[in-house]
Design an enzyme around this catalytic site. Sequence first.
Site, short mmCIF file in Angstrom:
data_model
loop_
_atom_site.label_atom_id
_atom_site.label_comp_id
_atom_site.label_asym_id
_atom_site.label_seq_id
_atom_site.Cartn_x
_atom_site.Cartn_y
_atom_site.Cartn_z
N CYS A 116 15.83 51.87 80.46
CA CYS A 116 17.17 50.83 80.31
C CYS A 116 17.19 49.78 81.44
O CYS A 116 18.04 48.94 81.48
CB CYS A 116 18.60 51.65 80.03
SG CYS A 116 18.08 52.84 78.55
N HIS A 240 24.11 47.26 82.30
CA HIS A 240 23.46 47.97 81.22
C HIS A 240 24.59 48.59 80.19
O HIS A 240 25.59 49.16 80.71
CB HIS A 240 22.45 49.12 81.78
CG HIS A 240 22.06 49.89 80.73
ND1 HIS A 240 21.49 49.46 79.32
CD2 HIS A 240 21.82 51.34 80.40
CE1 HIS A 240 21.14 50.47 78.63
NE2 HIS A 240 21.45 51.63 79.18
N ASN A 270 23.72 50.98 72.65
CA ASN A 270 22.76 51.14 73.72
C ASN A 270 21.39 50.64 73.38
O ASN A 270 20.60 51.20 72.67
CB ASN A 270 22.65 52.42 74.19
CG ASN A 270 21.76 52.58 75.50
OD1 ASN A 270 20.88 51.68 75.80
ND2 ASN A 270 21.86 53.56 76.44
#
Length: 329
Positions: A116, A240, A270
């Site tokens: 990520c 993020h 996500n």
Amino acid sequence: MPRTPTAARGAIITGWGTALPDKVVTNVDLESMMDTNDAWIRERTGITQRHVGGTTAGLSAEAGRAALDHSGVDPATIDTLILATTTPDRTVPASASTVQEALGLSCGAFDVNAACSGWVYALVTAHGLIAMGAEKILVIGTDTLDRITDYTDRNTGILFGNGSGAVVLEAAEGAGQMLGWDLDSVGAAESALFAEVGGVLEMEGREVFRRAVRLMADSATKAMESAGVVADDISLVVPHQANIRIISASLDRLGIPLDRASIVLDSTGNTSSASVPLALADALDKNRIADGELLLFVGFGAGMSAASAVVRWSPDAPLFTARSAPEAS
Ligand code: COA
């Protein structure tokens, strides 16, 4: 070690684009797939829905094309394509090669996998290439996490979705936009979040949460120190998008109010490598960023990796090479 750029040849973002697959899975949809409920997911994560479907190369090409159109850069002049992804379509070759072909580019093309944190890793890498002489780089972050997510596992199945975000980065006169950066990895913690080849994501949720808050705050602090700025100087954090509580707790540590962050996770979940460029594009499209303001990009993820960059938004900085109109053929 301070990560203060020394190059006289910097870079600026001159265009951006995004892509999300059409198919949406809401929290309510998940209730029939696993033992969970909409209220719990929204309260514990901030997520309401996520997008699924598409391929990494397909979404990347869509976002990349939008970024190229937005920047007005002639695709023939792109000299490098960097695709951050932790879900390439195939093991070999890099999905960047497929995207290059789809966009009709003639340039170097490679994937970056830092989970990520990947898009921030790719952005820092792209600045390094520009310092070494590259002129125009397409930096894409894309993940199709539905292919490695078990949507019957309530531990992971509520969190992840697919998406893509891209920017065009061009060489600029002088130091450019990036004032400081940090790349981190804590390999000792890799067992907290992983997927074997051909497998699905396995995660110790509380452990990831605990480490993520610290990693985000530490990485952001290092980037700000290397940029010579403090938290009060930051106009907008582009973090993020894993869990609103992680973002909130790490911003608390940094002393930055949550309303100074760009948040899209309620509608995207996500999206790993895509989440920072999706949140950046959302803030830009909503005119939340003014010339001269300082942005803080912060990523963290499996590895456990972290990456941060402090950027002064300067879309009108003089380009290293003046744009010329494409020649008529
Ligand atoms: N739906 C409903 N209830 C759930 C649930 C779900 N999806 N998941 C767990 N629960 C229950 C648990 O069984 C537990 O019940 P109990 O108190 O009766 O035992 C309770 O909710 C709390 O569980 P816990 O695991 O402590 O929840 P949490 O607050 O830590 O939230 C995560 C779980 C996964 C949302 C959270 O730990 C998290 O976001 N971690 C980071 C994950 C992440 O971001 N990964 C990607 C990083 S890039």
